[in-house]
Design a protein around this motif. Structure first.
Motif, PDB file in Angstrom:
ATOM      1  N   THR A 149      15.848 -31.345 -37.278  1.00 31.67           N
ATOM      2  CA  THR A 149      14.564 -30.834 -37.729  1.00 31.67           C
ATOM      3  C   THR A 149      13.845 -30.107 -36.607  1.00 31.67           C
ATOM      4  O   THR A 149      14.150 -30.282 -35.429  1.00 31.67           O
ATOM      5  CB  THR A 149      13.659 -31.986 -38.227  1.00 31.67           C
ATOM      6  N   LEU A 177       9.247 -29.309 -50.412  1.00 26.34           N
ATOM      7  CA  LEU A 177       8.308 -29.276 -49.297  1.00 26.34           C
ATOM      8  C   LEU A 177       7.197 -30.259 -49.664  1.00 26.34           C
ATOM      9  O   LEU A 177       6.388 -29.994 -50.549  1.00 26.34           O
ATOM     10  CB  LEU A 177       7.742 -27.866 -49.105  1.00 26.34           C
ATOM     11  N   LEU A 217      10.383 -29.909 -40.441  1.00 22.86           N
ATOM     12  CA  LEU A 217      11.248 -29.210 -41.395  1.00 22.86           C
ATOM     13  C   LEU A 217      12.678 -29.159 -40.900  1.00 22.86           C
ATOM     14  O   LEU A 217      12.929 -29.003 -39.703  1.00 22.86           O
ATOM     15  CB  LEU A 217      10.741 -27.783 -41.616  1.00 22.86           C
ATOM     16  N   TRP A 248      13.114 -24.147 -42.325  1.00 28.08           N
ATOM     17  CA  TRP A 248      12.149 -23.758 -41.307  1.00 28.08           C
ATOM     18  C   TRP A 248      11.673 -22.314 -41.460  1.00 28.08           C
ATOM     19  O   TRP A 248      10.472 -22.041 -41.466  1.00 28.08           O
ATOM     20  CB  TRP A 248      12.739 -23.956 -39.915  1.00 28.08           C
ATOM     21  N   ALA A 268       9.525 -21.787 -44.789  1.00 30.83           N
ATOM     22  CA  ALA A 268       8.231 -22.480 -44.740  1.00 30.83           C
ATOM     23  C   ALA A 268       7.358 -21.911 -43.650  1.00 30.83           C
ATOM     24  O   ALA A 268       6.130 -21.809 -43.809  1.00 30.83           O
ATOM     25  CB  ALA A 268       8.450 -23.967 -44.514  1.00 30.83           C
ATOM     26  N   GLY A 296      11.480 -31.032 -46.063  1.00 27.86           N
ATOM     27  CA  GLY A 296      10.274 -30.398 -45.563  1.00 27.86           C
ATOM     28  C   GLY A 296       9.087 -31.319 -45.718  1.00 27.86           C
ATOM     29  O   GLY A 296       8.830 -31.820 -46.818  1.00 27.86           O
TER      30      GLY A 296
END
Length: 415
Positions: free
Chosen positions: A226, A347, A399, A404, A407, A380
């Motif tokens: 992440t 998300l 994320l 990544w 978003a 997310g």
């Protein structure tokens, strides 16, 4: 790599655990729906107290008193095997077994290293949290429903926690944390009100709720790296975005507030009859808005905010009860680990700027920053915090690499 050394890991029990009416808490469908959810983890960065005060033993003593009030956190998750119909059921045994307290030191780490420029989050941050990779159902083996970690730094102290979401939500936890800090600062918890539990039972649901054994099969998880960053939105910027979103919607009846776009609803005041805001337990309900990255980028801020706002507005007493009744008839526990739909395509927005994270004071000065722990398999995660400046909001984004870029484009270019 920053060196974080664990000095001790102990169990802190409530001061008076033998009080009547604290034997068992049945888990409702909205609780059991979170069996595979990882423990929410949050932390606050404080100025460093005087080491001569021996604050670690004092923190434990205050925690013991706080657990006497917030007794479910000191309980244990119990599973009952129902062999006659091949199901299992769960409850919280409020036996006062205690919470985990970890004392750690990272004496080479400074506050500035933790609060890196432009919102970057150092890679060693996960070492400052006590419940990494722990799911709700893991309480059956690890036994702990609440874990806290106090990490002494070069010029600060970081106090973090992880808790079982089936037992409580953010509103309940921050109330506990506030009580703990007050007891530490004042030396007394006698003025605290007795805990008010969510004690209603839904008419069409028999307790304990039974879950097919097949739903308890653990999904296979794997590591998924992440990236993290903290985004700060000033009061002025939030006002601008709110005005822009409402201008784009063009509807007087569909006004979007600056906080209404949080897709997690506290149901305390939405139920009929409403519950007191101090009611302890898990009263959060996930509101889902479905779209694509392309639609978000094509339609703009107002349209996106309106989709989330509509979803939050739809969370009512009727929808809450309907979810519970339908879930019992067709039990399905969502698998949230890597490879699941929730991890790969969602998300998730968690926590709320309503929580007064900077109102906690152990006597060393109020917090200077708030941070979230690892997302542990959720693709997310955007954790919302009230900012240090009045009216501001911080968003701690965690994320996976696959999410990544998409978003980041949405977060960095909301207008």
């Amino acid at each position: 790599m920053a060196e974080v050394t664990v000095i001790s890991s102990t169990i802190v029990r409530p001061g008076n655990k033998d009080q009547p009416g604290r034997e068992k808490i049945h888990l409702a469908p909205h609780d059991l729906h979170l069996l595979y959810l990882v423990y929410p983890q949050r932390g606050l960065l404080f100025p460093k107290p005087d080491p001569k005060t021996r604050f670690i033993p004092q923190l434990k003593a205050a925690l013991s008193t706080a657990l006497e009030i917030y007794f479910p956190f000191a309980g244990r998750l119990v599973k009952v095997d129902n062999h006659q119909d091949n199901t299992v059921s769960f409850y919280i045994d409020c036996d006062g077994s205690g919470a985990k307290f970890v004392h750690a030191k990272a004496e080479s780490v400074s506050v500035d290293e933790l609060l890196q420029s432009r919102g970057s989050v150092p890679h060693f941050m996960n070492l400052f949290f006590p419940a990494n990779n722990v799911e709700s159902r893991d309480a059956l083996t690890s036994e702990i429903l609440l874990a806290l970690q106090v990490t002494e730094m070069k010029d600060g102290v970081f106090i973090s926690f992880g808790y079982n979401h089936m037992v409580a939500d953010g509103c309940s936890f921050w109330s506990f944390f506030h009580t703990w800090s007050n007891i530490f600062r004042t030396g007394s918890g006698h003025n605290s009100q007795p805990l008010a539990l969510k004690d209603w039972s839904l008419d069409k649901i028999d307790y304990p709720v039974r879950i097919p054994v097949s739903e308890m099969e653990r999904p296979q998880n794997c590591e998924n790296p992440t990236k993290e960053r903290v985004f700060h939105f000033s009061k002025k910027k939030i006002s601008y975005l709110k005005e822009k979103a409402n201008d784009e919607t063009g509807s007087i009846d569909s006004k979007v507030s600056s906080l209404q776009a949080l897709p997690s609803a506290d149901m305390r005041r939405r139920l009929n009859p409403p519950l007191e805001k101090e009611c302890f337990g898990n009263l959060a309900h996930l509101a889902v808005a479905t779209t694509t990255v392309g639609e978000v980028l094509d339609h703009g801020l107002g349209w996106t905010a309106l989709q989330i706002s509509k979803s939050v507005r739809s969370q009512t007493n009727e929808s809450y009860n309907a979810f519970a009744e339908n879930w019992v008839r067709n039990v399905e526990v969502p698998k949230i680990g890597v490879g699941s739909r929730m991890a790969d395509n969602s998300l998730i927005v968690a926590s709320s700027p309503w929580f007064d994270v900077y109102g906690h004071d152990f006597g060393w000065g109020k917090p200077v920053a708030a941070r979230a722990g690892p997302s542990n398999g959720v693709g997310g995660l955007l954790v919302m915090f009230r900012g240090v400046e009045e009216g501001s909001i911080d968003v701690h984004a965690i994320l996976t690499s696959s999410l990544w870029s998409d978003a980041l484009a949405i977060i960095k270019n909301p207008c």
